[in-house]
Write a protein that holds these residues in place. Structure first.
Motif, PDB file in Angstrom:
ATOM      1  N   GLY A   1      24.369  -7.581 -36.327  1.00  0.00           N
ATOM      2  CA  GLY A   1      23.338  -6.559 -36.336  1.00  0.00           C
ATOM      3  C   GLY A   1      22.150  -6.587 -36.852  1.00  0.00           C
ATOM      4  N   GLY A   2      21.295  -7.284 -35.954  1.00  0.00           N
ATOM      5  CA  GLY A   2      19.860  -7.367 -35.868  1.00  0.00           C
ATOM      6  C   GLY A   2      19.151  -6.063 -36.421  1.00  0.00           C
ATOM      7  N   GLY A   3      19.475  -5.229 -35.736  1.00  0.00           N
ATOM      8  CA  GLY A   3      18.711  -3.998 -35.650  1.00  0.00           C
ATOM      9  C   GLY A   3      19.563  -2.922 -36.403  1.00  0.00           C
ATOM     10  N   LEU A   4      20.894  -2.836 -36.244  1.00  0.00           N
ATOM     11  CA  LEU A   4      21.643  -1.869 -36.781  1.00  0.00           C
ATOM     12  C   LEU A   4      22.997  -2.300 -37.273  1.00  0.00           C
ATOM     13  CD1 LEU A   4      22.310   1.288 -37.744  1.00  0.00           C
ATOM     14  CD2 LEU A   4      22.942   1.416 -35.401  1.00  0.00           C
ATOM     15  N   PHE A   5      23.640  -2.308 -38.435  1.00  0.00           N
ATOM     16  CA  PHE A   5      25.137  -2.643 -38.461  1.00  0.00           C
ATOM     17  C   PHE A   5      25.854  -1.256 -38.962  1.00  0.00           C
ATOM     18  CE2 PHE A   5      28.015  -6.092 -39.861  1.00  0.00           C
ATOM     19  CZ  PHE A   5      28.851  -5.266 -40.644  1.00  0.00           C
ATOM     20  N   MET A   6      26.889  -1.206 -38.225  1.00  0.00           N
ATOM     21  CA  MET A   6      27.606   0.082 -38.588  1.00  0.00           C
ATOM     22  C   MET A   6      29.260  -0.276 -38.470  1.00  0.00           C
ATOM     23  SD  MET A   6      27.339   3.286 -39.265  1.00  0.00           S
ATOM     24  CE  MET A   6      28.364   4.823 -39.223  1.00  0.00           C
ATOM     25  N   SER A   7      29.749  -0.064 -39.560  1.00  0.00           N
ATOM     26  CA  SER A   7      31.401  -0.183 -39.430  1.00  0.00           C
ATOM     27  C   SER A   7      32.211   0.771 -40.222  1.00  0.00           C
ATOM     28  CB  SER A   7      31.617  -1.695 -39.896  1.00  0.00           C
ATOM     29  OG  SER A   7      31.452  -1.692 -41.451  1.00  0.00           O
ATOM     30  N   THR A   8      33.421   0.825 -39.968  1.00  0.00           N
ATOM     31  CA  THR A   8      34.372   1.737 -40.452  1.00  0.00           C
ATOM     32  C   THR A   8      33.768   3.144 -40.747  1.00  0.00           C
ATOM     33  OG1 THR A   8      34.982  -0.465 -41.634  1.00  0.00           O
ATOM     34  CG2 THR A   8      36.144   1.649 -42.336  1.00  0.00           C
ATOM     35  N   ALA A   9      33.649   3.966 -39.827  1.00  0.00           N
ATOM     36  CA  ALA A   9      33.192   5.345 -39.809  1.00  0.00           C
ATOM     37  C   ALA A   9      34.114   6.353 -38.732  1.00  0.00           C
ATOM     38  CB  ALA A   9      31.936   5.577 -39.766  1.00  0.00           C
ATOM     39  N   THR A  10      33.986   7.397 -38.996  1.00  0.00           N
ATOM     40  CA  THR A  10      34.855   8.170 -37.805  1.00  0.00           C
ATOM     41  C   THR A  10      34.177   8.234 -36.594  1.00  0.00           C
ATOM     42  OG1 THR A  10      35.540   9.797 -39.864  1.00  0.00           O
ATOM     43  CG2 THR A  10      35.794  10.716 -37.744  1.00  0.00           C
ATOM     44  N   GLY A  11      32.823   8.172 -36.639  1.00  0.00           N
ATOM     45  CA  GLY A  11      32.256   7.930 -35.542  1.00  0.00           C
ATOM     46  C   GLY A  11      30.582   7.793 -35.503  1.00  0.00           C
ATOM     47  N   LEU A  12      30.075   7.345 -34.300  1.00  0.00           N
ATOM     48  CA  LEU A  12      28.593   7.181 -34.403  1.00  0.00           C
ATOM     49  C   LEU A  12      28.026   7.687 -33.147  1.00  0.00           C
ATOM     50  CD1 LEU A  12      26.003   5.660 -35.644  1.00  0.00           C
ATOM     51  CD2 LEU A  12      26.621   3.662 -34.395  1.00  0.00           C
ATOM     52  N   SER A  13      26.823   8.372 -33.477  1.00  0.00           N
ATOM     53  CA  SER A  13      26.038   9.029 -32.254  1.00  0.00           C
ATOM     54  C   SER A  13      24.744   8.703 -32.485  1.00  0.00           C
ATOM     55  CB  SER A  13      26.357  10.461 -32.133  1.00  0.00           C
ATOM     56  OG  SER A  13      25.554  11.217 -31.123  1.00  0.00           O
ATOM     57  N   ILE A  14      24.093   7.906 -31.440  1.00  0.00           N
ATOM     58  CA  ILE A  14      22.595   7.736 -31.524  1.00  0.00           C
ATOM     59  C   ILE A  14      21.973   8.140 -30.427  1.00  0.00           C
ATOM     60  CG2 ILE A  14      21.135   5.927 -31.478  1.00  0.00           C
ATOM     61  CD1 ILE A  14      23.070   3.820 -32.825  1.00  0.00           C
ATOM     62  N   ASN A  15      21.198   8.960 -30.511  1.00  0.00           N
ATOM     63  CA  ASN A  15      20.160   9.607 -29.531  1.00  0.00           C
ATOM     64  C   ASN A  15      18.699   9.433 -29.579  1.00  0.00           C
ATOM     65  OD1 ASN A  15      19.172  11.742 -27.937  1.00  0.00           O
ATOM     66  ND2 ASN A  15      20.953  12.628 -27.646  1.00  0.00           N
ATOM     67  N   ASN A  16      18.235   8.764 -28.482  1.00  0.00           N
ATOM     68  CA  ASN A  16      16.896   8.611 -28.262  1.00  0.00           C
ATOM     69  C   ASN A  16      16.308   7.683 -29.316  1.00  0.00           C
ATOM     70  OD1 ASN A  16      14.273   9.216 -27.392  1.00  0.00           O
ATOM     71  ND2 ASN A  16      13.785  10.695 -29.057  1.00  0.00           N
ATOM     72  N   ALA A  17      16.711   6.672 -28.971  1.00  0.00           N
ATOM     73  CA  ALA A  17      16.316   5.305 -29.862  1.00  0.00           C
ATOM     74  C   ALA A  17      15.751   4.092 -29.137  1.00  0.00           C
ATOM     75  CB  ALA A  17      17.503   4.874 -30.919  1.00  0.00           C
ATOM     76  N   GLN A  18      14.966   3.364 -29.862  1.00  0.00           N
ATOM     77  CA  GLN A  18      14.647   2.088 -29.297  1.00  0.00           C
ATOM     78  C   GLN A  18      15.037   0.844 -30.140  1.00  0.00           C
ATOM     79  OE1 GLN A  18      10.629   2.329 -27.462  1.00  0.00           O
ATOM     80  NE2 GLN A  18      10.135   0.349 -27.767  1.00  0.00           N
ATOM     81  N   PHE A  19      15.402  -0.062 -29.804  1.00  0.00           N
ATOM     82  CA  PHE A  19      15.511  -1.318 -30.476  1.00  0.00           C
ATOM     83  C   PHE A  19      14.698  -2.402 -29.799  1.00  0.00           C
ATOM     84  CE2 PHE A  19      19.082   1.296 -31.671  1.00  0.00           C
ATOM     85  CZ  PHE A  19      19.301   0.944 -32.922  1.00  0.00           C
ATOM     86  N   ASP A  20      13.762  -3.003 -30.324  1.00  0.00           N
ATOM     87  CA  ASP A  20      12.841  -4.037 -29.720  1.00  0.00           C
ATOM     88  C   ASP A  20      12.777  -5.347 -30.382  1.00  0.00           C
ATOM     89  OD1 ASP A  20      11.033  -4.846 -27.990  1.00  0.00           O
ATOM     90  OD2 ASP A  20       9.420  -4.325 -29.459  1.00  0.00           O
ATOM     91  N   SER A  21      13.046  -6.390 -29.946  1.00  0.00           N
ATOM     92  CA  SER A  21      12.714  -7.718 -30.503  1.00  0.00           C
ATOM     93  C   SER A  21      13.749  -7.948 -31.850  1.00  0.00           C
ATOM     94  CB  SER A  21      11.271  -7.900 -30.813  1.00  0.00           C
ATOM     95  OG  SER A  21      10.687  -7.884 -29.388  1.00  0.00           O
ATOM     96  N   CYS A  22      14.796  -7.358 -31.589  1.00  0.00           N
ATOM     97  CA  CYS A  22      15.806  -7.472 -33.047  1.00  0.00           C
ATOM     98  C   CYS A  22      16.581  -8.575 -32.575  1.00  0.00           C
ATOM     99  CB  CYS A  22      16.453  -6.392 -33.186  1.00  0.00           C
ATOM    100  SG  CYS A  22      15.575  -4.811 -33.821  1.00  0.00           S
ATOM    101  N   VAL A  23      17.007  -9.597 -33.662  1.00  0.00           N
ATOM    102  CA  VAL A  23      17.877 -10.686 -33.449  1.00  0.00           C
ATOM    103  C   VAL A  23      18.883 -10.862 -34.579  1.00  0.00           C
ATOM    104  CG1 VAL A  23      16.208 -11.939 -31.927  1.00  0.00           C
ATOM    105  CG2 VAL A  23      16.419 -12.382 -34.646  1.00  0.00           C
ATOM    106  N   SER A  24      20.173 -11.453 -34.369  1.00  0.00           N
ATOM    107  CA  SER A  24      21.042 -11.871 -35.402  1.00  0.00           C
ATOM    108  C   SER A  24      21.714 -13.283 -34.894  1.00  0.00           C
ATOM    109  CB  SER A  24      22.303 -10.918 -35.394  1.00  0.00           C
ATOM    110  OG  SER A  24      22.931 -11.074 -34.178  1.00  0.00           O
ATOM    111  N   SER A  25      21.947 -13.715 -36.228  1.00  0.00           N
ATOM    112  CA  SER A  25      22.372 -15.312 -36.111  1.00  0.00           C
ATOM    113  C   SER A  25      24.068 -15.236 -35.607  1.00  0.00           C
ATOM    114  CB  SER A  25      22.353 -15.783 -37.366  1.00  0.00           C
ATOM    115  OG  SER A  25      20.962 -16.062 -37.792  1.00  0.00           O
TER     116      SER A  25
END
Length: 141
Positions: free
Chosen positions: A22-46
């Motif tokens: 999750g270079g830009g966002l890490f999300m685990s174990t929830a009832t749900g996730l809603s993302i609206n109108n977002a930008q992820f630019d030049s994010c990296v993960s190992s």
């Protein structure tokens, strides 16, 4: 104990790095996730999910996202998702994302029995060992 669904709107994440997932966002174990109108630019993960790493959600709804220039070593240069009951992507643009070792330069989903819906989604100029644009594994894969 179940957590409440999370809604994220009008988000800009740029030039972030994770030593694992999750270079830009890490999300685990929830009832749900809603993302609206977002930008992820030049994010990296190992690990997995250069832009977004979303696992163990009842529902994952991503709309009006722009993911550019993100990368992961293993899977999901733009987005990695697993264990989500429902995955819906609408009006999502993923470009110039990559995975250097495994699959899913743009998107990698371990879908299991999940319903996966892609609407008005474009993936361009992404690369990986296999599934340069997408790598979607179902229950019998």
């Amino acid at each position: 104990m179940h957590s409440s669904p999370m809604t994220i709107r009008d988000l800009m994440v740029s030039r972030c790095e994770a030593g694992s997932n999750g270079g830009g966002l890490f999300m685990s174990t929830a009832t749900g996730l809603s993302i609206n109108n977002a930008q992820f630019d030049s994010c990296v993960s190992s690990g997995q999910g250069g832009g977004l790493y979303v696992v163990e959600q009842v529902d994952m709804v991503l709309s009006m996202l722009n993911i550019t220039g993100c990368g992961a070593v293993y899977r999901g240069g733009g987005i990695y998702g697993a264990g989500n009951t429902q995955s819906e992507l609408s009006n999502v643009s993923i470009s110039h994302c990559s995975c250097s070792v495994l699959n899913g330069g743009g998107i990698a989903l371990d879908a299991g029995n999940a319903n996966v819906t892609l609407l008005n989604t474009s993936i361009s100029h992404c690369s990986a060992i296999s599934g340069g644009g997408m790598d979607i594994n179902g229950e019998n894969s």
